[in-house]
Design a protein around this motif. Sequence first.
Motif, PDB file in Angstrom:
ATOM      1  N   MET B   1     -22.482 -90.865  25.863  1.00  0.00           N
ATOM      2  CA  MET B   1     -22.680 -89.634  26.307  1.00  0.00           C
ATOM      3  C   MET B   1     -23.967 -89.519  27.301  1.00  0.00           C
ATOM      4  O   MET B   1     -24.072 -88.708  28.024  1.00  0.00           O
ATOM      5  CB  MET B   1     -22.799 -88.486  25.097  1.00  0.00           C
ATOM      6  CG  MET B   1     -22.911 -87.075  25.805  1.00  0.00           C
ATOM      7  SD  MET B   1     -24.026 -86.045  24.752  1.00  0.00           S
ATOM      8  CE  MET B   1     -22.670 -85.060  24.153  1.00  0.00           C
ATOM      9  N   ARG B   2     -24.754 -90.472  27.017  1.00  0.00           N
ATOM     10  CA  ARG B   2     -25.839 -90.705  27.999  1.00  0.00           C
ATOM     11  C   ARG B   2     -26.596 -89.580  28.470  1.00  0.00           C
ATOM     12  O   ARG B   2     -26.109 -88.907  29.496  1.00  0.00           O
ATOM     13  CB  ARG B   2     -25.364 -91.473  29.294  1.00  0.00           C
ATOM     14  CG  ARG B   2     -26.409 -92.226  29.858  1.00  0.00           C
ATOM     15  CD  ARG B   2     -25.854 -93.035  31.036  1.00  0.00           C
ATOM     16  NE  ARG B   2     -26.263 -94.404  30.513  1.00  0.00           N
ATOM     17  CZ  ARG B   2     -26.555 -95.458  31.826  1.00  0.00           C
ATOM     18  NH1 ARG B   2     -26.443 -94.927  32.811  1.00  0.00           N
ATOM     19  NH2 ARG B   2     -26.770 -96.618  31.105  1.00  0.00           N
ATOM     20  N   ARG B   3     -27.531 -89.205  27.648  1.00  0.00           N
ATOM     21  CA  ARG B   3     -28.370 -87.929  27.990  1.00  0.00           C
ATOM     22  C   ARG B   3     -29.397 -88.004  29.087  1.00  0.00           C
ATOM     23  O   ARG B   3     -30.196 -88.926  29.316  1.00  0.00           O
ATOM     24  CB  ARG B   3     -29.403 -87.669  26.629  1.00  0.00           C
ATOM     25  CG  ARG B   3     -28.567 -86.797  25.733  1.00  0.00           C
ATOM     26  CD  ARG B   3     -28.664 -85.704  26.036  1.00  0.00           C
ATOM     27  NE  ARG B   3     -29.787 -84.596  25.662  1.00  0.00           N
ATOM     28  CZ  ARG B   3     -29.871 -84.828  24.378  1.00  0.00           C
ATOM     29  NH1 ARG B   3     -29.318 -85.809  23.624  1.00  0.00           N
ATOM     30  NH2 ARG B   3     -31.032 -84.201  24.063  1.00  0.00           N
ATOM     31  N   LYS B   4     -29.306 -86.880  29.780  1.00  0.00           N
ATOM     32  CA  LYS B   4     -30.479 -86.701  31.010  1.00  0.00           C
ATOM     33  C   LYS B   4     -31.695 -86.403  30.196  1.00  0.00           C
ATOM     34  O   LYS B   4     -31.749 -85.439  29.550  1.00  0.00           O
ATOM     35  CB  LYS B   4     -30.017 -85.686  31.879  1.00  0.00           C
ATOM     36  CG  LYS B   4     -30.651 -85.611  32.913  1.00  0.00           C
ATOM     37  CD  LYS B   4     -30.206 -84.377  34.159  1.00  0.00           C
ATOM     38  CE  LYS B   4     -28.759 -83.907  33.973  1.00  0.00           C
ATOM     39  NZ  LYS B   4     -28.364 -83.257  35.100  1.00  0.00           N
ATOM     40  N   LEU B   8     -31.237 -80.453  26.259  1.00  0.00           N
ATOM     41  CA  LEU B   8     -30.839 -80.504  24.854  1.00  0.00           C
ATOM     42  C   LEU B   8     -29.504 -80.277  24.686  1.00  0.00           C
ATOM     43  O   LEU B   8     -28.756 -79.405  25.440  1.00  0.00           O
ATOM     44  CB  LEU B   8     -31.552 -79.402  24.474  1.00  0.00           C
ATOM     45  CG  LEU B   8     -33.225 -79.435  24.499  1.00  0.00           C
ATOM     46  CD1 LEU B   8     -33.878 -78.053  23.912  1.00  0.00           C
ATOM     47  CD2 LEU B   8     -33.674 -80.292  23.632  1.00  0.00           C
ATOM     48  N   VAL B   9     -28.880 -80.697  23.663  1.00  0.00           N
ATOM     49  CA  VAL B   9     -27.445 -80.304  23.355  1.00  0.00           C
ATOM     50  C   VAL B   9     -27.622 -79.352  22.531  1.00  0.00           C
ATOM     51  O   VAL B   9     -28.489 -78.854  21.963  1.00  0.00           O
ATOM     52  CB  VAL B   9     -26.986 -81.731  22.835  1.00  0.00           C
ATOM     53  CG1 VAL B   9     -26.749 -82.695  23.753  1.00  0.00           C
ATOM     54  CG2 VAL B   9     -27.578 -82.336  21.260  1.00  0.00           C
ATOM     55  N   PRO B  10     -26.569 -78.605  22.389  1.00  0.00           N
ATOM     56  CA  PRO B  10     -26.309 -77.397  21.706  1.00  0.00           C
ATOM     57  C   PRO B  10     -26.723 -77.460  20.308  1.00  0.00           C
ATOM     58  O   PRO B  10     -27.477 -76.516  19.790  1.00  0.00           O
ATOM     59  CB  PRO B  10     -24.942 -77.059  21.512  1.00  0.00           C
ATOM     60  CG  PRO B  10     -24.098 -77.899  22.861  1.00  0.00           C
ATOM     61  CD  PRO B  10     -25.178 -78.951  22.927  1.00  0.00           C
ATOM     62  N   LEU B  11     -26.415 -78.677  19.617  1.00  0.00           N
ATOM     63  CA  LEU B  11     -27.039 -78.878  18.196  1.00  0.00           C
ATOM     64  C   LEU B  11     -28.586 -78.627  18.095  1.00  0.00           C
ATOM     65  O   LEU B  11     -29.413 -78.173  17.222  1.00  0.00           O
ATOM     66  CB  LEU B  11     -26.523 -80.014  17.556  1.00  0.00           C
ATOM     67  CG  LEU B  11     -27.181 -80.500  16.128  1.00  0.00           C
ATOM     68  CD1 LEU B  11     -26.820 -79.129  15.118  1.00  0.00           C
ATOM     69  CD2 LEU B  11     -26.301 -81.852  15.704  1.00  0.00           C
ATOM     70  N   ARG B  60     -33.692 -88.068  16.227  1.00  0.00           N
ATOM     71  CA  ARG B  60     -33.739 -88.121  17.706  1.00  0.00           C
ATOM     72  C   ARG B  60     -34.888 -87.169  18.218  1.00  0.00           C
ATOM     73  O   ARG B  60     -35.582 -87.681  18.891  1.00  0.00           O
ATOM     74  CB  ARG B  60     -32.553 -87.831  18.099  1.00  0.00           C
ATOM     75  CG  ARG B  60     -31.836 -88.127  19.433  1.00  0.00           C
ATOM     76  CD  ARG B  60     -30.532 -87.245  19.722  1.00  0.00           C
ATOM     77  NE  ARG B  60     -29.516 -87.073  18.720  1.00  0.00           N
ATOM     78  CZ  ARG B  60     -28.728 -86.162  18.896  1.00  0.00           C
ATOM     79  NH1 ARG B  60     -28.597 -85.039  19.437  1.00  0.00           N
ATOM     80  NH2 ARG B  60     -27.865 -86.324  17.627  1.00  0.00           N
ATOM     81  N   MET B  61     -34.620 -85.923  17.736  1.00  0.00           N
ATOM     82  CA  MET B  61     -35.642 -84.962  18.214  1.00  0.00           C
ATOM     83  C   MET B  61     -37.027 -85.417  17.565  1.00  0.00           C
ATOM     84  O   MET B  61     -38.193 -85.205  18.486  1.00  0.00           O
ATOM     85  CB  MET B  61     -35.536 -83.760  17.671  1.00  0.00           C
ATOM     86  CG  MET B  61     -34.106 -83.040  18.220  1.00  0.00           C
ATOM     87  SD  MET B  61     -33.460 -81.617  17.349  1.00  0.00           S
ATOM     88  CE  MET B  61     -34.427 -80.410  17.956  1.00  0.00           C
TER      89      MET B  61
END
Lengths: 120, 120
Positions: B1-4, B8-11, B60-61
């Motif tokens: 999914m490779r994050r920008k 933040l993703v919904p979770l 991750r956070m």
Amino acid sequence: MRRKAGSLVPLELSILEAGIELVVRGAPYFHGFLIAKEIKEREDARLLTAHGTLYKALDRMQKAGLLESEWENPIAAAADGRPRRRLYRVTAAGEAALATARAPERVGATLKPEAGSVTA
Amino acid sequence: MRRKAGSLVPLELSILEAGIELVVRGAPYFHGFLIAKEIKEREDARLLTAHGTLYKALDRMQKAGLLESEWENPIAAAADGRPRRRLYRVTAAGEAALATARAPERVGATLKPEAGSVTA
DNA sequence: CAAGAATAGGAAGATATCTGCCGTTTGTCA
DNA sequence: TGACAAACGGCAGATATCTTCCTATTCTTG
């Protein structure tokens, strides 16, 4: 099921056997999860389903004096990064109970042919 | 999914929101399990399936600096008779990220009427 | 011997965290 | 625009113990 004092159910036999063997193999203690795996291997069984059965048996046996236990030092468990274990040992009474339970295997072994051949 | 980076993703949003609310409600820390229940109530969701998803998000956070954590004192956990918790706090960076992520909610919020009013 | 009491066993879930695998999604780069 | 890589989410299981509910079995007593 109402137990006759002094008798051992199969699971209890297994626990005592596995427990003693583990100790013989060098472990000073054993814990529920370990016993569960041990029994699973021997009996192959999917007994103890979610382990509930096993823990109740361990409790019962401790109350009966067949086992004695103590909680593992929480620091040690934390150091290993896992939940705390309850450490069990088979008592002298436990060993005696196992011996007694094993002996009678020959008494009353009357070769009973499992009545039930005549259908209804 | 490779994050920008920075998004933040919904979770993660949910974690930050729930985490902040829990602290506001008086808890100095929060832990994974608590957050899981909290989110389950809000979103009703069966997200985080076996919690694997949640713990990975927390990790991750933390690596991203949005959260900071420490292990609960093993003695305290033992005294309460439960597994040790990992105690989290939302960092300033975490709060900032939440604010930033919330703001753009109005940009491009074109009042899309959820097509589907015409019952088949 | 039949009925009742008591307990063993099975199923499931609470408590808490983490790892691995796999599929899907998404960002980025050519 | 198309393809790849990276990461996210879901599923499952390991680690460990305990509780509750229900069913099945067995012992004892009348």
